[in-house]
Design a protein around this motif. Structure first.
Motif, PDB file in Angstrom:
ATOM      1  N   UNK A  44       0.692  -1.294  -0.193  1.00  7.08           N
ATOM      2  CA  UNK A  44      -0.051   0.013   0.043  1.00  7.08           C
ATOM      3  C   UNK A  44       0.787   1.327  -0.077  1.00  7.08           C
ATOM      4  N   UNK A  45       1.784   1.273   0.567  1.00  8.19           N
ATOM      5  CA  UNK A  45       2.735   2.485   0.566  1.00  8.19           C
ATOM      6  C   UNK A  45       4.011   2.559  -0.445  1.00  8.19           C
ATOM      7  N   UNK A  46       3.990   1.698  -1.283  1.00  8.53           N
ATOM      8  CA  UNK A  46       5.182   1.313  -2.173  1.00  8.53           C
ATOM      9  C   UNK A  46       4.537   2.276  -3.705  1.00  8.53           C
ATOM     10  N   UNK A  47       5.597   2.500  -4.359  1.00  9.98           N
ATOM     11  CA  UNK A  47       5.472   3.260  -5.692  1.00  9.98           C
ATOM     12  C   UNK A  47       4.619   2.481  -6.617  1.00  9.98           C
ATOM     13  N   UNK A  48       4.013   3.205  -7.742  1.00 10.28           N
ATOM     14  CA  UNK A  48       3.480   2.365  -8.821  1.00 10.28           C
ATOM     15  C   UNK A  48       4.344   1.445  -9.279  1.00 10.28           C
ATOM     16  N   UNK A  49       5.682   1.760  -9.597  1.00  9.37           N
ATOM     17  CA  UNK A  49       6.628   1.076 -10.380  1.00  9.37           C
ATOM     18  C   UNK A  49       7.002  -0.306  -9.624  1.00  9.37           C
ATOM     19  N   UNK A  50       7.174  -0.158  -8.242  1.00  9.80           N
ATOM     20  CA  UNK A  50       7.515  -1.197  -7.458  1.00  9.80           C
ATOM     21  C   UNK A  50       6.070  -2.180  -7.359  1.00  9.80           C
ATOM     22  N   UNK A 126      -1.942   3.740  -1.061  1.00  8.17           N
ATOM     23  CA  UNK A 126      -1.703   3.434  -2.626  1.00  8.17           C
ATOM     24  C   UNK A 126      -2.956   3.417  -3.393  1.00  8.17           C
ATOM     25  N   UNK A 127      -3.970   2.678  -2.724  1.00  8.01           N
ATOM     26  CA  UNK A 127      -5.230   2.729  -3.517  1.00  8.01           C
ATOM     27  C   UNK A 127      -5.783   4.087  -3.551  1.00  8.01           C
ATOM     28  N   UNK A 128      -5.910   4.845  -2.322  1.00 11.19           N
ATOM     29  CA  UNK A 128      -6.576   6.231  -2.552  1.00 11.19           C
ATOM     30  C   UNK A 128      -5.788   7.248  -3.361  1.00 11.19           C
ATOM     31  N   UNK A 129      -4.660   7.190  -3.441  1.00  9.10           N
ATOM     32  CA  UNK A 129      -3.594   7.811  -4.118  1.00  9.10           C
ATOM     33  C   UNK A 129      -3.694   7.596  -5.812  1.00  9.10           C
ATOM     34  N   UNK A 190     -17.456   1.847   1.000  1.00 14.26           N
ATOM     35  CA  UNK A 190     -16.695   0.738   0.201  1.00 14.26           C
ATOM     36  C   UNK A 190     -15.480   0.420   1.071  1.00 14.26           C
ATOM     37  N   UNK A 191     -15.414  -1.038   1.397  1.00  4.83           N
ATOM     38  CA  UNK A 191     -14.222  -1.147   2.148  1.00  4.83           C
ATOM     39  C   UNK A 191     -13.259  -1.772   1.017  1.00  4.83           C
ATOM     40  N   UNK A 192     -12.479  -0.771   0.650  1.00 10.33           N
ATOM     41  CA  UNK A 192     -11.662  -0.890  -0.333  1.00 10.33           C
ATOM     42  C   UNK A 192     -10.230  -1.449  -0.282  1.00 10.33           C
ATOM     43  N   UNK A 193     -10.133  -2.414   0.840  1.00 11.29           N
ATOM     44  CA  UNK A 193      -9.101  -3.304   0.992  1.00 11.29           C
ATOM     45  C   UNK A 193      -9.572  -4.869   1.444  1.00 11.29           C
ATOM     46  N   UNK A 194      -9.242  -5.496   1.021  1.00 17.36           N
ATOM     47  CA  UNK A 194      -9.617  -6.976   1.341  1.00 17.36           C
ATOM     48  C   UNK A 194      -9.369  -7.273   2.650  1.00 17.36           C
ATOM     49  N   UNK A 195      -8.530  -6.732   3.528  1.00 14.11           N
ATOM     50  CA  UNK A 195      -8.404  -6.892   5.048  1.00 14.11           C
ATOM     51  C   UNK A 195      -9.770  -6.212   5.910  1.00 14.11           C
ATOM     52  N   UNK A 196     -10.233  -5.146   5.203  1.00 14.02           N
ATOM     53  CA  UNK A 196     -11.086  -4.718   5.926  1.00 14.02           C
ATOM     54  C   UNK A 196     -12.404  -5.248   6.290  1.00 14.02           C
TER      55      UNK A 196
END
Length: 274
Positions: A44-50, A126-129, A190-196
C-alpha cells in the motif's frame, strides 16, 4: 490447446483470502491456487513501479504453475499494476491468458446501493492515491460523488490480530469521522481493502445504521461467475476438481496461522521463493 489449470488468486498478503472465500462459495467446482507475497508487504505504501514489478513477477509465477486466469485480489495491485499488465504484458504472450482485478466489479455495482449518490472509499494510501475508484465509478455512475480516506493503521490492526480489540477503536473512529466530515450525506462505504471485512463489526459501531457497508468478496465472486459465463474460451481453461492450494513467499507457519483467521479453517501452505 494447453491443459486446463487452476484459477490463480494473488494478494500481497492475507487479505485476498476474504475474496477467495467468497469465490469458492459461488464457484466451488473450480481449482484454485492462492499466492500471498507476504515477504514483500506492505504494498500500500510502495510506488506504482514497485507494485507493478512485484505483481507482475507473482502473476508470471502463477502462469508458470498452470494458471490461465489470475484474479488480483488486492486493491493496491489492481490500482497500480492491473492496467499495465492487461495493456502491455498480456499482449506479448503467445497464448490466451487473462488477469482481472477487484476495483471494476465493485465500481460496476456501487450505484445500486447509494440513494444519496454520495459514496465513501476506505482504502490503503496506495489505493486512495491512485484515484482508481473515483475514475472507475465515474465511468458507470457519473452522478455519484466519491470521497476517499486512507486508513494506514487498519491493515496492521488486522494482521496483528487486534481487529476486534479496544485499541482498534481509536483509529477506526478517527478515519470514519474524517471521511464523513468530507460529506455527511455519504450513505455507502466501500471497504476498498480485502483486509477490512475483518473490521466490519467495529466499523458498524461508529457509523449510522442507514449507511451500507460493501465488502468486495461477494461482488467479485458474482462478477467472476458472470465473466466465466460470458467467456467460454477462458472457462474451458479452468480445471474443475474442487481443489485449492496455498503458497506464500514468507514463512508457511506464519501464513497458516494468520490465514486461519481470514478463512475460518485450517490452511497448509507451501513456500514459493521469488
Amino acid at each position: 490447446m494447453k491443459e486446463a489449470g487452476p484459477i490463480g488468486i494473488f494478494d500481497s498478503g492475507y487479505g485476498g483470502l476474504t475474496v477467495f472465500r467468497e469465490i469458492a462459495k459461488v464457484l466451488p467446482q473450480y481449482d484454485y491456487l492462492y499466492l500471498g507475497d507476504n515477504a514483500r508487504v506492505p504494498y500500500g505504501t510502495r510506488s506504482f513501479e514497485t507494485v507493478y514489478r512485484y505483481t507482475w513477477e507473482c502473476v508470471q509465477h502463477l502462469f508458470s504453475m498452470g494458471c490461465r486466469l489470475v484474479i488480483l485480489a488486492c486493491n493496491t495491485a489492481s490500482a497500480k499494476a492491473l492496467r499495465s499488465i492487461q495493456q502491455n504484458d498480456l499482449t506479448q504472450l503467445p497464448d490466451l491468458r487473462r488477469v482481472l482485478g477487484v476495483i471494476r466489479p465493485t465500481a460496476e455495482l456501487v450505484g445500486e446501493y447509494s440513494k444519496t449518490r454520495r459514496v465513501g472509499i476506505l482504502g490503503t494510501q496506495g489505493t486512495v492515491a491512485s484515484q482508481s475508484y473515483i475514475i472507475e465509478i465515474e465511468k458507470f455512475f457519473p452522478d455519484i460523488k466519491v470521497e476517499q480516506e486512507a486508513c494506514p493503521m487498519w491493515v496492521p490492526l488486522v494482521e496483528n490480530n487486534e481487529f476486534d480489540s479496544p485499541g482498534a477503536d481509536y483509529f477506526i473512529r478517527k478515519n470514519l469521522d474524517s471521511l464523513l466530515q468530507k460529506s455527511p450525506d455519504i450513505d455507502t462505504l466501500v471497504l476498498a481493502c480485502t483486509h477490512y471485512p475483518l473490521l466490519i463489526n467495529k466499523i458498524r459501531q461508529f457509523v449510522s445504521a442507514d449507511i451500507t457497508l460493501i465488502s468486495q468478496g461477494e461482488l467479485v465472486a458474482e462478477s467472476l461467475y458472470d465473466y466465466l459465463q460470458r467467456h467460454p474460451e477462458i472457462e474451458i481453461l479452468c480445471s474443475k476438481n474442487g481443489d485449492a492450494e496455498f503458497y506464500t513467499t514468507e514463512s508457511t507457519d506464519g501464513f497458516n496461522q494468520k490465514a486461519k483467521v481470514f478463512l475460518g479453517q485450517e490452511v497448509f501452505s507451501k513456500h514459493l521463493a521469488i
